[in-house]
Design a protein around this motif. Structure first.
Motif, short mmCIF file in Angstrom:
data_model
loop_
_atom_site.label_atom_id
_atom_site.label_comp_id
_atom_site.label_asym_id
_atom_site.label_seq_id
_atom_site.Cartn_x
_atom_site.Cartn_y
_atom_site.Cartn_z
N ARG A 54 113.18 31.05 2.71
CA ARG A 54 113.58 29.78 2.08
C ARG A 54 114.55 29.01 2.96
O ARG A 54 114.45 27.80 3.11
N PHE A 55 115.50 29.73 3.55
CA PHE A 55 116.51 29.07 4.38
C PHE A 55 115.95 28.52 5.68
O PHE A 55 116.47 27.56 6.22
N ILE A 56 114.89 29.15 6.19
CA ILE A 56 114.35 28.68 7.48
C ILE A 56 113.09 27.84 7.30
O ILE A 56 112.32 27.65 8.23
N GLY A 57 112.90 27.35 6.10
CA GLY A 57 111.79 26.44 5.87
C GLY A 57 110.50 27.08 5.43
O GLY A 57 109.44 26.49 5.54
N LYS A 58 110.58 28.31 4.95
CA LYS A 58 109.42 29.05 4.41
C LYS A 58 108.20 29.02 5.33
O LYS A 58 107.12 28.56 4.96
N PRO A 59 108.35 29.55 6.57
CA PRO A 59 107.18 29.61 7.45
C PRO A 59 106.14 30.55 6.88
O PRO A 59 106.47 31.63 6.38
N GLY A 60 104.90 30.13 6.91
CA GLY A 60 103.81 30.94 6.37
C GLY A 60 103.20 31.86 7.41
O GLY A 60 103.49 31.77 8.60
N ILE A 61 102.34 32.71 6.95
CA ILE A 61 101.68 33.68 7.82
C ILE A 61 100.52 33.03 8.57
O ILE A 61 100.18 33.44 9.66
N GLY A 62 99.93 32.01 7.97
CA GLY A 62 98.85 31.30 8.63
C GLY A 62 97.48 31.51 8.00
O GLY A 62 96.49 30.99 8.50
N LEU A 63 97.43 32.28 6.93
CA LEU A 63 96.18 32.46 6.21
C LEU A 63 96.07 31.41 5.12
O LEU A 63 97.07 30.97 4.57
N ASP A 64 94.83 31.03 4.81
CA ASP A 64 94.70 30.12 3.67
C ASP A 64 95.12 30.87 2.41
O ASP A 64 95.07 32.10 2.37
N PRO A 65 95.59 30.16 1.38
CA PRO A 65 96.16 30.82 0.19
C PRO A 65 95.22 31.82 -0.48
O PRO A 65 95.67 32.88 -0.93
N VAL A 66 93.94 31.50 -0.55
CA VAL A 66 93.01 32.41 -1.22
C VAL A 66 92.87 33.71 -0.41
O VAL A 66 92.97 34.81 -0.95
N THR A 67 92.67 33.57 0.89
CA THR A 67 92.53 34.76 1.74
C THR A 67 93.81 35.60 1.70
O THR A 67 93.75 36.82 1.53
N GLY A 68 94.95 34.95 1.86
CA GLY A 68 96.22 35.68 1.81
C GLY A 68 96.42 36.38 0.49
O GLY A 68 96.89 37.52 0.44
N GLY A 69 96.06 35.69 -0.59
CA GLY A 69 96.21 36.29 -1.91
C GLY A 69 95.30 37.49 -2.11
O GLY A 69 95.74 38.54 -2.58
N VAL A 70 94.03 37.33 -1.74
CA VAL A 70 93.07 38.43 -1.91
C VAL A 70 93.44 39.62 -1.03
O VAL A 70 93.47 40.77 -1.49
N VAL A 71 93.74 39.36 0.23
CA VAL A 71 94.12 40.44 1.15
C VAL A 71 95.41 41.11 0.68
O VAL A 71 95.53 42.33 0.69
N GLY A 72 96.37 40.29 0.25
CA GLY A 72 97.63 40.85 -0.24
C GLY A 72 97.43 41.75 -1.44
O GLY A 72 98.01 42.85 -1.51
N VAL A 73 96.62 41.32 -2.39
CA VAL A 73 96.36 42.14 -3.59
C VAL A 73 95.64 43.42 -3.19
O VAL A 73 95.99 44.52 -3.67
N MET A 74 94.66 43.32 -2.30
CA MET A 74 93.92 44.51 -1.89
C MET A 74 94.83 45.52 -1.20
O MET A 74 94.79 46.72 -1.51
N ILE A 75 95.67 45.07 -0.29
CA ILE A 75 96.59 45.97 0.41
C ILE A 75 97.59 46.57 -0.57
O ILE A 75 97.88 47.77 -0.53
N GLY A 76 98.10 45.75 -1.48
CA GLY A 76 99.02 46.25 -2.49
C GLY A 76 98.39 47.30 -3.39
O GLY A 76 99.01 48.32 -3.71
N LEU A 77 97.14 47.08 -3.79
CA LEU A 77 96.45 48.05 -4.64
C LEU A 77 96.19 49.36 -3.90
O LEU A 77 96.29 50.44 -4.50
N ILE A 78 95.87 49.27 -2.63
CA ILE A 78 95.71 50.49 -1.83
C ILE A 78 97.04 51.25 -1.79
O ILE A 78 97.08 52.47 -1.95
N GLY A 79 98.14 50.53 -1.60
CA GLY A 79 99.46 51.16 -1.60
C GLY A 79 99.75 51.85 -2.92
O GLY A 79 100.25 52.98 -2.95
N ILE A 80 99.44 51.19 -4.02
CA ILE A 80 99.66 51.79 -5.35
C ILE A 80 98.81 53.04 -5.51
O ILE A 80 99.29 54.07 -6.00
N ALA A 81 97.55 52.98 -5.08
CA ALA A 81 96.66 54.15 -5.18
C ALA A 81 97.18 55.32 -4.36
O ALA A 81 97.15 56.48 -4.82
N VAL A 82 97.69 55.04 -3.17
CA VAL A 82 98.23 56.10 -2.31
C VAL A 82 99.43 56.75 -3.01
O VAL A 82 99.56 57.98 -3.06
#
Length: 157
Positions: A30-58
């Motif tokens: 927030r302080f540095i202007g919220k630089p993004g990762i560079g993925l479109d929001p849908v891709t980032g969201g889907v990939v983020g959820v998938m990685i998070g779910l794998i983490g939960i499963a592990v």
């Protein structure tokens, strides 16, 4: 928190490190202007959820294996044995790996480059303040059995 003498002597819940540094990453972003990762929001969201779910499963798999042998989840309590089955055949620290995956998934979901860049910091903190203590404790408690396991299975992946 009551730290048992027969334990790795970890004096704080490791998930707090992941959560705390993730929140710091969001604040820094927030302080540095919220630089993004560079993925479109849908891709980032889907990939983020998938990685998070794998983490939960592990993590859930690791917890189930710990409970099966009666091992304590808290690193400030005594270990009752060494788990070698399931995810523990791939990594000696599936719970910390799972938390790292959740951390990465949340950072991707919220498109926070600052948070994602702090993941190596979290891993270094966990490695030096938690895993190193656990390994020393397990070597002392289980001797050759743990050393053999340590030689067979990598610390992270």
């Amino acid at each position: 928190m009551d730290v048992d003498d027969d334990s790795a002597q970890v004096r704080f819940p490791p998930p707090f490190v992941y959560i705390g540094i993730l929140l710091i990453g969001f604040v820094v972003g927030r302080f540095i202007g919220k630089p993004g990762i560079g993925l479109d929001p849908v891709t980032g969201g889907v990939v983020g959820v998938m990685i998070g779910l794998i983490g939960i499963a592990v993590i859930l798999s690791a917890i189930g294996l710990f409970k099966r042998i009666g091992n304590n989840l808290e690193p400030w309590k005594p270990a009752t044995g060494i788990v070698r089955d399931g995810v523990y055949r791939v990594t000696r620290n599936p719970m910390y790996l799972g938390m790292a995956l959740i951390f990465a998934g949340v950072a991707l979901f919220f498109d926070s480059l600052a948070a994602l860049m702090l993941l190596p910091v979290v891993i270094i903190i966990i490695q030096t303040t938690v895993i190193a203590r656990e390994e020393k404790y397990l070597e002392a408690k289980f001797g050759e059995d743990y050393l053999s396991y340590k030689n067979e299975v990598r610390r992270w992946i």
